[in-house]
Write an enzyme that holds these catalytic residues in place. Sequence first.
Site, PDB file in Angstrom:
ATOM      1  N   GLY A 179      42.341  38.393  40.848  1.00  0.00           N
ATOM      2  CA  GLY A 179      41.312  37.503  40.119  1.00  0.00           C
ATOM      3  C   GLY A 179      41.413  35.987  40.708  1.00  0.00           C
ATOM      4  O   GLY A 179      40.263  35.161  40.190  1.00  0.00           O
TER       5      GLY A 179
ATOM      6  N   CYS B 227      14.287  47.054  53.400  1.00  0.00           N
ATOM      7  CA  CYS B 227      12.991  47.054  52.461  1.00  0.00           C
ATOM      8  C   CYS B 227      13.101  46.974  51.047  1.00  0.00           C
ATOM      9  O   CYS B 227      12.967  47.797  50.296  1.00  0.00           O
ATOM     10  CB  CYS B 227      12.226  48.462  52.829  1.00  0.00           C
ATOM     11  SG  CYS B 227      11.882  48.511  54.488  1.00  0.00           S
TER      12      CYS B 227
ATOM     13  N   GLY C  66      43.081  40.098  45.768  1.00  0.00           N
ATOM     14  CA  GLY C  66      42.175  40.585  46.588  1.00  0.00           C
ATOM     15  C   GLY C  66      41.441  39.475  47.277  1.00  0.00           C
ATOM     16  O   GLY C  66      41.892  39.146  48.329  1.00  0.00           O
TER      17      GLY C  66
HETATM   18  C1  LIG Z   1      39.764  44.358  41.334  1.00  0.00           C
HETATM   19  C2  LIG Z   1      41.110  44.219  41.134  1.00  0.00           C
HETATM   20  C3  LIG Z   1      41.984  43.332  41.460  1.00  0.00           C
HETATM   21  C4  LIG Z   1      41.724  42.278  42.642  1.00  0.00           C
HETATM   22  O1  LIG Z   1      40.690  41.429  42.027  1.00  0.00           O
HETATM   23  P1  LIG Z   1      40.455  39.868  43.016  1.00  0.00           P
HETATM   24  O2  LIG Z   1      39.378  39.278  42.155  1.00  0.00           O
HETATM   25  O3  LIG Z   1      39.985  40.497  44.362  1.00  0.00           O
HETATM   26  O4  LIG Z   1      41.977  39.363  43.282  1.00  0.00           O
HETATM   27  C5  LIG Z   1      43.099  43.405  41.012  1.00  0.00           C
HETATM   28  N1  LIG Z   1      43.645  44.205  40.105  1.00  0.00           N
HETATM   29  C6  LIG Z   1      42.851  45.197  39.601  1.00  0.00           C
HETATM   30  C7  LIG Z   1      43.278  46.160  38.605  1.00  0.00           C
HETATM   31  C8  LIG Z   1      41.381  45.126  39.828  1.00  0.00           C
HETATM   32  O5  LIG Z   1      40.631  45.953  39.550  1.00  0.00           O
END
Ligand SMILES: *Cc1c(COP(=O)(O)O)cnc(C)c1O
Length: 409
Positions: free
Chosen positions: A224, A330, A260
């Site tokens: 996150g 489109c 991520g």
């Molecule tokens: C999507 C997700 C992440 C990664 O989130 P980011 O915002 O890309 O860091 C980590 N853990 C879980 C369980 C997720 O669903």
Amino acid sequence: MNFEALAQRYGTPLYVYDFDRIRERYERLKEAFAGTKSMIAYAVKANSNLSVIRFLARLGAGADCVSVGEVLRARKAGIEPYRIIFSGVGKRDDEIERALKEEILFLNLESEAEMERVEAIARRLGREARISIRVNPNVDPKTHPYISTGLHENKFGVSLDTAKRMYIRAKNSPHLDPVGIHFHIGSQLTDLEPIREAAGIVADLVRSLAAIGVEIRFFDVGGGLGVVYRDETPIDPADYAAAIKEAIRGLDLTIVCEPGRYLVAEAGWLVTRVLYEKRNGDKRFVIVDGAMNDLLRPSLYDAWHGVRFLPADKEERGAASEAEIVGPVCESGDWLAKGIALPPTRPGDLIVIEGAGAYGFVMASNYNTRPRAAEVACEGGRCRLIRDRENFEDLIRLEEAYLEDDDDA
Ligand SMILES: *Cc1c(COP(=O)(O)O)cnc(C)c1O
């Protein structure tokens, strides 16, 4: 990054990633957790290209996966099973079975019903499933509603009471081994306070579980961490790590962090070329060869991405005016950037969309029978293809065999 040379060599639309930047991000976060037991489990869904995963694997990362496909990708890219976590609200039986057979680190469970299913499958296989429970601490992460996950109104996780009940049940089951606890309150977080609050709530649960004999070993704080798309002030990894270390003070836990976006978003670009310009009334549109099927974030989340206009002679083009950058799909929702000041463009000009390394290619589709873009990775000044551009044959391969011949009718 020489986008013009890459566009000439590999064509457009094209995803380009800077692996040096990914390494920098990874190392900064890893260092922030120095002095504690920690694992960075890359959230594979952000960018699941095998070469991206392998690069992070070599840096020492584990993987957080949300489907068995991602688990298999992580294995293929060289991540050891004991560094793989399987999360997600809706795991199928075959996915659970495969994850157990792969002997991954643990499954993150999101409901009592899921725990019963995992227990039944583990029993059938004669195994003990290592599990973690995703707690929904009910704190508002103050991010976009579509990427907010830590409130009871979201589908994710279970309440503190339910979690406690599940842990007791798991402890008493010969087929469940509750090794971890998990929370993930949202994505693109730029405010540390909700994370601090959630970590505190979940750490208190760990303490009360310890008091009744449930020994948790992994404190999985989710992902996150926000990035800069426009003018955000991201959370400093050092402050982030300090807040988590503070929350679990006195507990013997391995911190698992699942970034991520933080690792890959700012290390990726979508390179497109201008096809045409047009005006509809007062509105100026620059039509490029990349579209919502290549980068869905603007259409899906109203997301803002920085734009670079790269022609060599752009200074001689005359006055800039506001334009909307749109693709050929489109749909009126097919746009990549709005309210962008651009000088007059010409067909073939390069327009590069920034911040496209996370939730970019992975959300691409073949809508409008558009082949998905190629992907290129650059490291130490050298670039290489890491995914071919799809062609028409790729797109029809799974249909062709079923095409009935008119003559047979
Ligand atoms: C999507 C997700 C992440 C990664 O989130 P980011 O915002 O890309 O860091 C980590 N853990 C879980 C369980 C997720 O669903």
